[in-house]
Design a protein around this motif. Structure first.
Motif, PDB file in Angstrom:
ATOM      1  N   ILE A 426       0.452  12.375 -19.885  1.00  0.00           N
ATOM      2  CA  ILE A 426      -0.088  13.390 -18.986  1.00  0.00           C
ATOM      3  C   ILE A 426       0.535  13.029 -17.561  1.00  0.00           C
ATOM      4  CG2 ILE A 426      -2.166  13.619 -17.544  1.00  0.00           C
ATOM      5  CD1 ILE A 426      -3.136  12.257 -20.338  1.00  0.00           C
ATOM      6  N   VAL A 428       1.171  14.472 -13.689  1.00  0.00           N
ATOM      7  CA  VAL A 428       0.632  15.249 -12.669  1.00  0.00           C
ATOM      8  C   VAL A 428       1.310  15.094 -11.466  1.00  0.00           C
ATOM      9  CG1 VAL A 428      -1.579  15.973 -11.536  1.00  0.00           C
ATOM     10  CG2 VAL A 428      -1.704  15.293 -13.891  1.00  0.00           C
ATOM     11  N   ALA A 433      -4.997  19.270  -9.029  1.00  0.00           N
ATOM     12  CA  ALA A 433      -4.753  19.612 -10.533  1.00  0.00           C
ATOM     13  C   ALA A 433      -6.138  18.766 -11.023  1.00  0.00           C
ATOM     14  CB  ALA A 433      -3.694  19.223 -11.315  1.00  0.00           C
ATOM     15  N   VAL A 435      -7.191  17.213 -14.596  1.00  0.00           N
ATOM     16  CA  VAL A 435      -6.888  16.957 -15.958  1.00  0.00           C
ATOM     17  C   VAL A 435      -7.539  16.210 -16.588  1.00  0.00           C
ATOM     18  CG1 VAL A 435      -4.753  16.351 -17.384  1.00  0.00           C
ATOM     19  CG2 VAL A 435      -4.295  17.465 -15.238  1.00  0.00           C
ATOM     20  N   GLU A 436      -8.026  16.344 -17.799  1.00  0.00           N
ATOM     21  CA  GLU A 436      -8.869  15.534 -18.559  1.00  0.00           C
ATOM     22  C   GLU A 436      -8.329  15.468 -19.945  1.00  0.00           C
ATOM     23  OE1 GLU A 436     -13.408  16.283 -18.149  1.00  0.00           O
ATOM     24  OE2 GLU A 436     -12.310  18.303 -17.569  1.00  0.00           O
ATOM     25  N   HIS A 437      -8.421  14.040 -20.245  1.00  0.00           N
ATOM     26  CA  HIS A 437      -8.151  13.774 -21.775  1.00  0.00           C
ATOM     27  C   HIS A 437      -8.919  12.882 -22.075  1.00  0.00           C
ATOM     28  CE1 HIS A 437      -5.444  12.912 -25.078  1.00  0.00           C
ATOM     29  NE2 HIS A 437      -5.966  11.699 -25.064  1.00  0.00           N
ATOM     30  N   GLU A 438      -9.666  13.129 -23.282  1.00  0.00           N
ATOM     31  CA  GLU A 438     -10.328  12.368 -24.082  1.00  0.00           C
ATOM     32  C   GLU A 438     -10.030  12.356 -25.495  1.00  0.00           C
ATOM     33  OE1 GLU A 438     -14.582  12.768 -24.017  1.00  0.00           O
ATOM     34  OE2 GLU A 438     -14.446  14.877 -23.794  1.00  0.00           O
ATOM     35  N   ALA A 439     -10.020  11.036 -26.419  1.00  0.00           N
ATOM     36  CA  ALA A 439      -9.779  10.945 -27.879  1.00  0.00           C
ATOM     37  C   ALA A 439     -10.757  10.008 -28.258  1.00  0.00           C
ATOM     38  CB  ALA A 439      -8.398  10.498 -27.851  1.00  0.00           C
TER      39      ALA A 439
ATOM     40  N   VAL B 364       0.987  11.154 -10.749  1.00  0.00           N
ATOM     41  CA  VAL B 364       0.519  10.240 -11.899  1.00  0.00           C
ATOM     42  C   VAL B 364       0.973  10.542 -13.234  1.00  0.00           C
ATOM     43  CG1 VAL B 364      -1.601  11.349 -12.159  1.00  0.00           C
ATOM     44  CG2 VAL B 364      -1.463   9.113 -12.356  1.00  0.00           C
ATOM     45  N   SER B 366       0.119   9.318 -17.038  1.00  0.00           N
ATOM     46  CA  SER B 366      -0.828   8.564 -17.841  1.00  0.00           C
ATOM     47  C   SER B 366      -0.567   8.808 -19.266  1.00  0.00           C
ATOM     48  CB  SER B 366      -1.966   8.834 -17.329  1.00  0.00           C
ATOM     49  OG  SER B 366      -3.074   8.029 -18.150  1.00  0.00           O
ATOM     50  N   HIS B 381     -10.481   6.694 -26.053  1.00  0.00           N
ATOM     51  CA  HIS B 381      -9.811   6.494 -24.694  1.00  0.00           C
ATOM     52  C   HIS B 381      -9.952   7.849 -24.019  1.00  0.00           C
ATOM     53  CE1 HIS B 381      -5.725   7.970 -26.567  1.00  0.00           C
ATOM     54  NE2 HIS B 381      -6.527   9.148 -26.370  1.00  0.00           N
ATOM     55  N   GLY B 382      -9.890   7.689 -22.600  1.00  0.00           N
ATOM     56  CA  GLY B 382     -10.206   8.784 -21.843  1.00  0.00           C
ATOM     57  C   GLY B 382      -9.293   8.968 -20.610  1.00  0.00           C
ATOM     58  N   CYS B 383      -8.833  10.102 -20.050  1.00  0.00           N
ATOM     59  CA  CYS B 383      -7.943   9.791 -19.093  1.00  0.00           C
ATOM     60  C   CYS B 383      -8.403  11.098 -18.200  1.00  0.00           C
ATOM     61  CB  CYS B 383      -6.597   9.985 -19.508  1.00  0.00           C
ATOM     62  SG  CYS B 383      -5.329  10.433 -18.276  1.00  0.00           S
ATOM     63  N   THR B 384      -8.460  10.809 -16.743  1.00  0.00           N
ATOM     64  CA  THR B 384      -8.751  11.957 -15.809  1.00  0.00           C
ATOM     65  C   THR B 384      -7.787  11.922 -14.809  1.00  0.00           C
ATOM     66  OG1 THR B 384     -10.380  10.777 -14.677  1.00  0.00           O
ATOM     67  CG2 THR B 384     -11.265  12.044 -16.650  1.00  0.00           C
ATOM     68  N   VAL B 385      -7.435  13.112 -14.253  1.00  0.00           N
ATOM     69  CA  VAL B 385      -6.508  12.901 -12.917  1.00  0.00           C
ATOM     70  C   VAL B 385      -7.259  14.040 -12.105  1.00  0.00           C
ATOM     71  CG1 VAL B 385      -4.506  13.822 -12.006  1.00  0.00           C
ATOM     72  CG2 VAL B 385      -4.583  12.485 -14.189  1.00  0.00           C
ATOM     73  N   GLY B 386      -7.648  13.907 -10.913  1.00  0.00           N
ATOM     74  CA  GLY B 386      -8.304  14.848 -10.069  1.00  0.00           C
ATOM     75  C   GLY B 386      -8.446  14.593  -8.693  1.00  0.00           C
ATOM     76  N   GLN B 387      -9.480  15.293  -7.912  1.00  0.00           N
ATOM     77  CA  GLN B 387      -9.496  15.022  -6.473  1.00  0.00           C
ATOM     78  C   GLN B 387     -10.862  14.321  -6.309  1.00  0.00           C
ATOM     79  OE1 GLN B 387      -9.298  18.402  -7.546  1.00  0.00           O
ATOM     80  NE2 GLN B 387      -7.200  17.693  -8.191  1.00  0.00           N
TER      81      GLN B 387
END
Lengths: 499, 444
Positions: A426, A428, A433, A435-439, B364, B366, B381-387
């Motif tokens: 990921i 950015v 933006a 962006v969300e990711h989950e697994a 960023v 990740s 697992h989880g990942c976020t990018v935001g404001q």
């Protein structure tokens, strides 16, 4: 899933249980259903790859001079890269001897068939065994099939109907001859030969593929479809597909594969390019069922595919859906370049690996335009000794204001000798933006099986039910014609893996 | 002369000089020199270093200090200015330019045994050395780690004996004094917690140089290895708040040999280029690990957090939460790996990485990664990018809180999830204060 589509799976599984074998034994014993060899005289190039091979293929295809030059340039590029196959994938395979492969094999036919009746009866039989008889397809489903067997286009149907709308749907070699202006303008603009090792190889030696052009404002009235088949022994299949959707048009394209049983590994390196102009939409669906090798991991297809689409215009959309059940090795990352503002990219994937299969598959979503959106749903199912990897990239450019991505990749493990891996990247570079990711990774819960058993559903059927439920989000994206086949495939590939 | 040749040359001379002392480490060091020459300084072509560039920092050929060098100007007064809060009630171990400084260090807990690594052999600890030393090189296979191993002579060994629970924490200071010349400091330590032992460790990094000169003057390449036996418990805190734009690679490698508990918090608030490696290797059933991290960067700084949780045995639990706030032109990298080996059934492993971008020029990268070979597991697992949430802003602003304060409040809340896991209160309060200062709410 509705009960109608589920029924065949249930019957199939019911039969298996009656046979009284242990379920795992059955999976192991079940032979590749489509493993047969059609005896057709082939017109082929000798083994090995050099400039001569490239010239041979080009002349076989009656290509103009500029095309040969283009191929040779790609070949030289490939030579420069030689020995530098991409090593980053989570795959293990012995080195490929590129000089031990035949690069061209065309079924021998004296005249080009104009109607289906003129097609070699042997070939017709092959299609019938696969259950995709051209007649059947033509009459019942209204799907225009550009059947590709061993790298050459044999018969196309519904061509007239499509041409009335101005849609061009033909083999790529025909397009090179008939529509050089379009080919010159678009070919390799999305996947240049320099892109990667296999893209260079494909550009040098591609034998055939499909070409599709949808003019401005036209909504293609039917699903366009190609069935690929690898036939002659030791022949690599190098397909090249190019789809262009002009402003405001729509097309849904299906690609499906089956291949006969072989002991030697066969190489398949295809390139697919999609171009969507303003407000256009391309939906590309694949069911891939190449021969996966036997239960000891012997044989099977090596599948190295470069698929990429560009949302060139504003508000355009490209959607990839894939069901990957076959191939000994899958290396495939259907990607979308989101260049136009408000454009959308989607990727839906179910990848199933069993025995010694290895899959490294995923997608790339490159956000360049403003307000671009992408969605990734990837479901990996591993069984036996197989390894299944998701590898994906979501990249948000500095200029890509208000980009939005949602990714989900779930893995299901059946058995303790297989592996599930996720490698999401990921990147950015824009603060607006999201962006969300989950697994997640899990197995089929005993409580779920118990719940089904309690209600009189046997374990096998329960597993099929759960797996179909697991993959449903992706299956729902498939066109109807494919959904049934894909669901069957899923059940066949995995039956007996749990229990 | 490039960096690889330069350090190789330096290393070979020293190993030859050291060989007279009869240290059993010579062969290990020689191997490390070979590895270093073979691998070189990791570049961005190396997948593990894809987003982080350290070569330009080492191309300045910072000097490698050695024992006996007297020119280090760092004094007791310098040290006193930089002691961490709560130091009065803590054990303090001080490394200056990678060398252990016993004059500045103090031990107040009798349960702790501290020894230079090259004295282990003559003190009958050959076995410990062989079993535990440099296990990290199995996981960190790159030139920069090998470079540290090649110098391990100056490291220290910390041991907490069976059934001893150390009540007072150990503060470990890594000071890089680059006021006289460019310095490469390479501290190394090995920690052994025996059965049912308990220890709290706080590590911090300080670089001294000319603050007006923004080019990196120093580089620290730090490795700590910690081994836990059955029923041991470890709290490990790493606070990075460097005053100078200092380059840093800091690796912490934890092995759980018995059913044990690990709790780590890594806070990175300042520093030019930081690369943190944190490995937790679970080699026993029912191990538990909690990994927390917070990075809050601004300016042109770069932070890279690499973590590995390797579940090798059944029934282990791990939970990982890393949060990042990136302002200015800073770059944040998170790469979290979870391995679940075939034997490690009934593993529960969770990982989450959350990032907030505060500026249009921050970025960023990740990469949360799962590699699973066992079927009866629960991993996610989880990942976020935001404001920051617009609605939350609106809520606060509608109540008369100005935007800047609202922002500080929201970022503070985001960060507090991590800071609250620091269990040594003077340290936690200090970090809270540092953060508040950063958020500019002190002068309201």
């Amino acid at each position: 899933m509705n009960s109608e589509t589920f029924e065949p799976v249930r019957q199939e599984l019911g039969k298996e249980v009656d046979a009284g074998l242990s379920t795992i034994e059955k999976t192991v014993l079940s032979d590749y259903k489509y493993g047969f060899i059609t005896d057709i005289e082939a017109d082929e190039a000798p083994k090995g790859l050099n400039e001569g091979t490239v010239r041979f293929i080009s002349s076989k295809k009656n290509e103009p001079e500029w095309m040969l030059e283009w191929r040779l340039k790609a070949f030289r590029q490939w030579q420069k890269m030689n020995g530098h196959e991409p090593k980053w994938a989570n795959l293990k395979f012995p080195p490929i001897d590129y000089q031990d492969i035949k690069y061209y094999s065309a079924p021998k036919q004296k005249i080009k068939a104009n109607s289906l009746d003129e097609v070699d009866p042997e070939l017709r039989k092959t299609f019938e065994k696969l259950g995709i008889s051209l007649n059947e397809q033509k009459r019942l489903t209204g799907v225009a099939v550009d059947a590709v067997i061993d790298s050459i286009s044999i018969g196309t149907s519904f061509k007239e109907q499509l041409s009335e709308l101005g849609i061009i749907f033909c083999s790529i070699s025909e397009a090179i001859r008939e529509h050089p202006e379009l080919i010159k303008k678009y070919l390799s603009t999305v996947v240049p030969p320099t892109d990667n090792y296999f893209a260079a190889l494909n550009a040098a030696v591609f034998s055939d593929g499909s070409f599709c052009y949808i003019p401005k404002g036209v909504r293609c009235p039917m699903e366009l479809s190609t069935y690929f088949r690898i036939n002659a022994e030791n022949t690599g299949q190098f397909e090249r597909t190019l789809i262009i959707a002009e402003e405001g048009s729509y097309v849904s394209y299906l690609e499906g594969c089956t291949a006969p049983m072989r002991d030697e590994n066969q190489l398949h390196a295809a390139v697919v390019e999609l171009i969507a102009m303003e407000d256009a939409e391309i939906k590309y669906s694949t069911v891939q069922n190449w021969y996966p090798g036997d239960k000891n991991g012997l044989g099977g297809i090596y599948n190295f595919v470069t698929k990429r689409g560009i949302c060139a215009g504003n508000r355009s959309k490209i959607s990839w859906t894939q069901v990957e059940t076959g191939s000994a090795i899958t290396w495939k990352y259907p990607s979308v370049i989101l260049k136009g503002d408000y454009s959308t990219g989607e990727f839906y994937s179910v990848a199933v690996t069993n025995n010694y299969q290895q899959a490294d598959t995923g997608t790339k979503m490159l956000h360049i335009g403003k307000h671009t959106k992408s969605r990734i749903v990837s479901k990996g199912i591993s069984a036996g000794h197989s390894n299944n990897s998701y590898r994906g990239l979501v990249h948000v450019n500095r200029q890509a204001e208000n980009a939005r991505n949602y990714s989900q990749c779930d893995s299901l493990l059946l058995g303790d000798k297989c592996g599930a891996h996720t490698f999401p990247y990921i990147e950015v570079k824009n603060a607006s933006a999201v962006v969300e990711h989950e697994a997640t990774t899990s197995k089929i819960g005993e409580d779920q099986i118990f719940y089904c058993n309690q209600r009189g559903i046997n374990t096998e059927t329960a597993v099929a039910l759960i797996i179909n439920g697991f993959a449903r989000e992706v299956m729902n994206q498939l066109p109807m014609e494919f959904a049934v086949e894909a669901q069957k495939l899923l059940a066949i590939s995995l039956e007996g893996s749990v229990g | 002369m490039n960096a690889v040749e330069y350090y190789k040359d330096q290393l070979e001379q020293r190993v030859l000089n050291d060989s007279g002392s009869g240290s059993g480490l010579i062969s290990l060091r020689k191997k490390a020199i070979l590895d270093f020459t073979r691998w070189g300084i990791p570049t961005m072509k190396n997948e593990e270093w894809k987003y982080t560039r350290i070569t330009p920092l080492l191309d300045k050929l910072p000097e490698l200090p050695k024992n006996g060098d007297k020119q280090i100007p760092f004094t007791v007064q310098d040290f006193q200015k930089r002691q961490l809060p709560g130091h009065e009630l803590a054990n303090e171990l001080v490394f200056v330019n990678g060398l252990f400084n016993s004059d500045l260090s103090k031990l107040i807990s009798k349960e702790i045994q501290v020894l230079p690594i090259d004295k282990m052999q003559e003190n009958g600890m050959q076995e410990i050395l062989e079993n535990h030393f440099d296990h990290s090189s199995k996981y960190l296979q790159d030139g920069i780690h090998a470079l540290n191993t090649a110098f391990l002579k100056d490291g220290i060994f910390i041991r907490v004996g069976e059934d001893l629970k150390v009540k007072k924490p150990i503060y470990i200071y890594h000071i890089t004094d680059a006021r006289a010349s460019n310095i490469l400091s390479q501290p190394r330590s090995l920690v052994l917690l025996e059965k049912n032992a308990g220890l709290q460790i706080v590590e911090t990094f300080l670089a001294l140089g000319q603050p007006q000169n923004l080019s990196t003057e120093s580089f620290s390449n730090h490795v700590i290895e910690i081994v836990l036996e059955k029923d041991a418990s470890l709290e490990y805190y790493k606070i990075q708040n460097d005053e100078l734009t200092n380059g840093q690679v800091s690796s912490c490698h934890i092995r759980q040999l018995g059913k044990s508990l690990v709790h780590t918090v890594v806070i990175s608030l300042e520093g030019g280029m930081i690369r943190n490696n944190l490995n937790v290797v679970m080699e026993s059933e029912r191990c538990e690990a909690h990994l927390y991290g917070l990075y809050f960067q601004h300016g042109k700084t770069h932070i890279d957090n690499h973590t590995i949780v390797d579940n090798r045995k059944p029934g282990c639990f791990s939970n990982e939460l890393y949060k990042g706030v990136l302002a200015g032109e800073s770059t944040g990298v998170f790469n979290g790996k979870i391995f679940v080996r075939q034997e490690a059934q009934k593993t529960n492993a969770y990982q989450s990485n959350k990032n907030i971008l505060l500026s249009g020029k921050a970025s960023v990268n990740s990469k949360p990664q799962l590699e699973i070979f066992a079927d009866d597991v629960k991993c996610s697992h989880g990942c976020t990018v935001g404001q920051l949430d617009d609605e939350a802003f609106f809520y606060l602003e509608s109540r008369g809180i100005p935007k800047t304060k609202a922002r500080a409040l929201l970022v503070g809340a985001f960060a507090s999830d991590i800071i609250e896991h620091i269990r040594i209160s003077p340290i936690r309060e200090w970090v809270e204060k540092l953060l508040a200062k950063r958020l500019e709410i002190e002068n309201r």
